[in-house]
Each structure stands twice: as structure tokens, then as C-alpha cells.
Design a protein around this motif. Structure first.
Motif, PDB file in Angstrom:
ATOM      1  N   SER A  22       0.833  -1.210   0.000  1.00  0.00           N
ATOM      2  CA  SER A  22       0.000   0.000   0.000  1.00  0.00           C
ATOM      3  C   SER A  22       0.860   1.251   0.000  1.00  0.00           C
ATOM      4  O   SER A  22       0.613   2.195  -0.760  1.00  0.00           O
ATOM      5  CB  SER A  22      -0.912   0.019   1.226  1.00  0.00           C
ATOM      6  OG  SER A  22      -1.775  -1.080   1.206  1.00  0.00           O
ATOM      7  N   ILE A  25       2.508   1.891  -3.383  1.00  0.00           N
ATOM      8  CA  ILE A  25       1.580   2.485  -4.351  1.00  0.00           C
ATOM      9  C   ILE A  25       1.478   3.985  -4.112  1.00  0.00           C
ATOM     10  O   ILE A  25       1.527   4.784  -5.053  1.00  0.00           O
ATOM     11  CB  ILE A  25       0.199   1.795  -4.277  1.00  0.00           C
ATOM     12  CG1 ILE A  25       0.308   0.377  -4.846  1.00  0.00           C
ATOM     13  CG2 ILE A  25      -0.861   2.601  -5.026  1.00  0.00           C
ATOM     14  CD1 ILE A  25      -0.909  -0.482  -4.627  1.00  0.00           C
ATOM     15  N   ALA A  26       1.352   4.387  -2.867  1.00  0.00           N
ATOM     16  CA  ALA A  26       1.278   5.813  -2.548  1.00  0.00           C
ATOM     17  C   ALA A  26       2.572   6.524  -2.942  1.00  0.00           C
ATOM     18  O   ALA A  26       2.544   7.631  -3.495  1.00  0.00           O
ATOM     19  CB  ALA A  26       0.988   6.013  -1.066  1.00  0.00           C
ATOM     20  N   THR A  29       2.758   6.905  -6.703  1.00  0.00           N
ATOM     21  CA  THR A  29       1.840   7.958  -7.123  1.00  0.00           C
ATOM     22  C   THR A  29       2.445   9.334  -6.859  1.00  0.00           C
ATOM     23  O   THR A  29       2.371  10.226  -7.702  1.00  0.00           O
ATOM     24  CB  THR A  29       0.486   7.814  -6.399  1.00  0.00           C
ATOM     25  OG1 THR A  29      -0.034   6.505  -6.654  1.00  0.00           O
ATOM     26  CG2 THR A  29      -0.502   8.848  -6.852  1.00  0.00           C
ATOM     27  N   ALA A  53      -6.446  12.953  -8.005  1.00  0.00           N
ATOM     28  CA  ALA A  53      -6.418  11.490  -7.980  1.00  0.00           C
ATOM     29  C   ALA A  53      -5.368  11.003  -6.981  1.00  0.00           C
ATOM     30  O   ALA A  53      -5.589  10.028  -6.259  1.00  0.00           O
ATOM     31  CB  ALA A  53      -6.119  10.942  -9.373  1.00  0.00           C
ATOM     32  N   SER A  54      -4.238  11.690  -6.917  1.00  0.00           N
ATOM     33  CA  SER A  54      -3.181  11.332  -5.977  1.00  0.00           C
ATOM     34  C   SER A  54      -3.671  11.451  -4.530  1.00  0.00           C
ATOM     35  O   SER A  54      -3.371  10.598  -3.692  1.00  0.00           O
ATOM     36  CB  SER A  54      -1.957  12.221  -6.195  1.00  0.00           C
ATOM     37  OG  SER A  54      -0.975  11.965  -5.227  1.00  0.00           O
ATOM     38  N   ARG A  55      -4.416  12.497  -4.256  1.00  0.00           N
ATOM     39  CA  ARG A  55      -4.972  12.642  -2.902  1.00  0.00           C
ATOM     40  C   ARG A  55      -5.923  11.483  -2.586  1.00  0.00           C
ATOM     41  O   ARG A  55      -5.945  10.964  -1.469  1.00  0.00           O
ATOM     42  CB  ARG A  55      -5.675  13.991  -2.751  1.00  0.00           C
ATOM     43  CG  ARG A  55      -4.717  15.165  -2.599  1.00  0.00           C
ATOM     44  CD  ARG A  55      -5.424  16.450  -2.214  1.00  0.00           C
ATOM     45  NE  ARG A  55      -6.095  17.104  -3.326  1.00  0.00           N
ATOM     46  CZ  ARG A  55      -5.518  17.900  -4.221  1.00  0.00           C
ATOM     47  NH1 ARG A  55      -4.232  18.141  -4.140  1.00  0.00           N
ATOM     48  NH2 ARG A  55      -6.215  18.452  -5.194  1.00  0.00           N
ATOM     49  N   GLY A  56      -6.687  11.065  -3.587  1.00  0.00           N
ATOM     50  CA  GLY A  56      -7.575   9.912  -3.402  1.00  0.00           C
ATOM     51  C   GLY A  56      -6.799   8.633  -3.135  1.00  0.00           C
ATOM     52  O   GLY A  56      -7.175   7.836  -2.271  1.00  0.00           O
ATOM     53  N   VAL A  57      -5.700   8.449  -3.859  1.00  0.00           N
ATOM     54  CA  VAL A  57      -4.847   7.281  -3.641  1.00  0.00           C
ATOM     55  C   VAL A  57      -4.262   7.317  -2.237  1.00  0.00           C
ATOM     56  O   VAL A  57      -4.232   6.294  -1.541  1.00  0.00           O
ATOM     57  CB  VAL A  57      -3.723   7.201  -4.711  1.00  0.00           C
ATOM     58  CG1 VAL A  57      -2.678   6.178  -4.328  1.00  0.00           C
ATOM     59  CG2 VAL A  57      -4.311   6.883  -6.069  1.00  0.00           C
ATOM     60  N   ASN A  58      -3.800   8.487  -1.808  1.00  0.00           N
ATOM     61  CA  ASN A  58      -3.240   8.610  -0.453  1.00  0.00           C
ATOM     62  C   ASN A  58      -4.279   8.294   0.612  1.00  0.00           C
ATOM     63  O   ASN A  58      -3.969   7.620   1.600  1.00  0.00           O
ATOM     64  CB  ASN A  58      -2.649  10.001  -0.239  1.00  0.00           C
ATOM     65  CG  ASN A  58      -1.325  10.183  -0.933  1.00  0.00           C
ATOM     66  OD1 ASN A  58      -0.614   9.223  -1.186  1.00  0.00           O
ATOM     67  ND2 ASN A  58      -1.003  11.411  -1.253  1.00  0.00           N
ATOM     68  N   ALA A  60      -6.972   6.389   0.216  1.00  0.00           N
ATOM     69  CA  ALA A  60      -7.261   4.956   0.144  1.00  0.00           C
ATOM     70  C   ALA A  60      -6.130   4.144   0.784  1.00  0.00           C
ATOM     71  O   ALA A  60      -6.383   3.170   1.493  1.00  0.00           O
ATOM     72  CB  ALA A  60      -7.460   4.538  -1.314  1.00  0.00           C
ATOM     73  N   THR A  61      -4.905   4.567   0.555  1.00  0.00           N
ATOM     74  CA  THR A  61      -3.753   3.889   1.154  1.00  0.00           C
ATOM     75  C   THR A  61      -3.815   3.983   2.676  1.00  0.00           C
ATOM     76  O   THR A  61      -3.581   3.001   3.375  1.00  0.00           O
ATOM     77  CB  THR A  61      -2.437   4.506   0.639  1.00  0.00           C
ATOM     78  OG1 THR A  61      -2.384   4.345  -0.768  1.00  0.00           O
ATOM     79  CG2 THR A  61      -1.243   3.857   1.279  1.00  0.00           C
TER      80      THR A  61
END
Length: 139
Positions: A22, A25-26, A29, A53-58, A60-61
Motif C-alpha cells: 500500500s 503504491i502511494a 503515485t 487522484a493522488s490525494r484519493g490514492v493517499n 485509500a492507502t
């Protein structure tokens, strides 16, 4: 990450592997966003979308890591040891074995941190060569 999660659910993987996946992935990104900032116009709509989108990935991570930690603590609570039936000698023996194991793990941890540092160093060197950083420094 999906493979790591599947292995954890099957009891064949570790929670730590899932957390590392996880975080990787962050980190990837974040690297993508940083590289895009350098190459894209400041007012680029696509760059703005990428940052969102990067903030969303962060987020989610962070959720995956938090859930993984919570799951790990629940599993560890179930596996807590019961020392009530042990004799004084057995407890002392277990204590000594535990101290030995702690020292072994600390030594392994130190070696693994050194290995990680060397791997990161080599990764940055190779990434720099791939990006042509060596050529820029020579000019």
C-alpha cells in the motif's frame, strides 16, 4: 497489492506485506505527480486532475493501512499466550528464550535496514542514469 491481500486472507501472507504494498503504491503515485509537476504547465487541467487522484490514492492507502493494522491487532489478541499453567522454571525458560529471540530479531532488523539502504541507493543511481541525470551533471 491484491495478491498480498489474498495471501493474508488465506493465512499465507503477512499484514506487513500488505502495508508495504500500500505504501509503495502511494509513493509511486507521489513520484508520478512530482515528475508531472516538473514537465507539465502550472495551470494544466490534467495536472490538477492528477493531483486530485493522488490525494484519493493517499486516502485509500491510509484506509488500507489502518484497516490492516486493526485486523492485525484483532488476530494478535486471539493469539495471546496464557501463562497461568506454567511453573516458575518454565516461565524463566520462556523469558530467556524470548530475550534471545529479541536479540536475534534486533540483529536481523539492523542488517535488513542496511540492505534496504543499499537497495535504495542503487535504485536511485539506476533511476538517475535512466533519466539522464549523470549526463546533466557532466555538462
Amino acid at each position: 497489492m491484491v495478491d498480498a491481500a489474498d495471501l493474508v486472507v488465506q493465512g499465507k501472507g503477512t499484514f506487513e506485506e500488505l502495508m508495504v504494498c500500500s505504501r509503495e503504491i502511494a509513493a509511486s503515485t507521489a513520484q508520478l505527480v512530482a515528475a508531472s509537476k516538473v514537465k507539465a504547465d502550472k495551470d494544466s487541467a490534467n495536472l490538477c486532475k492528477l493531483q486530485q487522484a493522488s490525494r484519493g490514492v493517499n486516502q485509500a492507502t491510509a484506509n488500507v493501512v489502518a484497516s490492516t493494522k486493526a485486523g492485525k491487532s484483532q488476530v494478535e489478541e486471539k493469539d495471546s499466550m496464557d501463562f497461568s499453567s506454567m511453573t516458575l522454571t518454565q516461565i524463566k525458560r520462556q523469558e530467556m528464550d524470548s530475550q534471545v529471540r529479541v536479540l536475534e530479531l534486533e540483529n536481523q532488523l539492523q542488517k535488513e535496514r542496511q540492505k534496504l539502504g543499499e537497495l535504495r541507493k542503487k535504485h536511485y543511481e539506476l533511476a538517475g542514469v535512466a533519466e539522464g541525470w549523470e549526463e546533466d551533471a557532466a555538462e
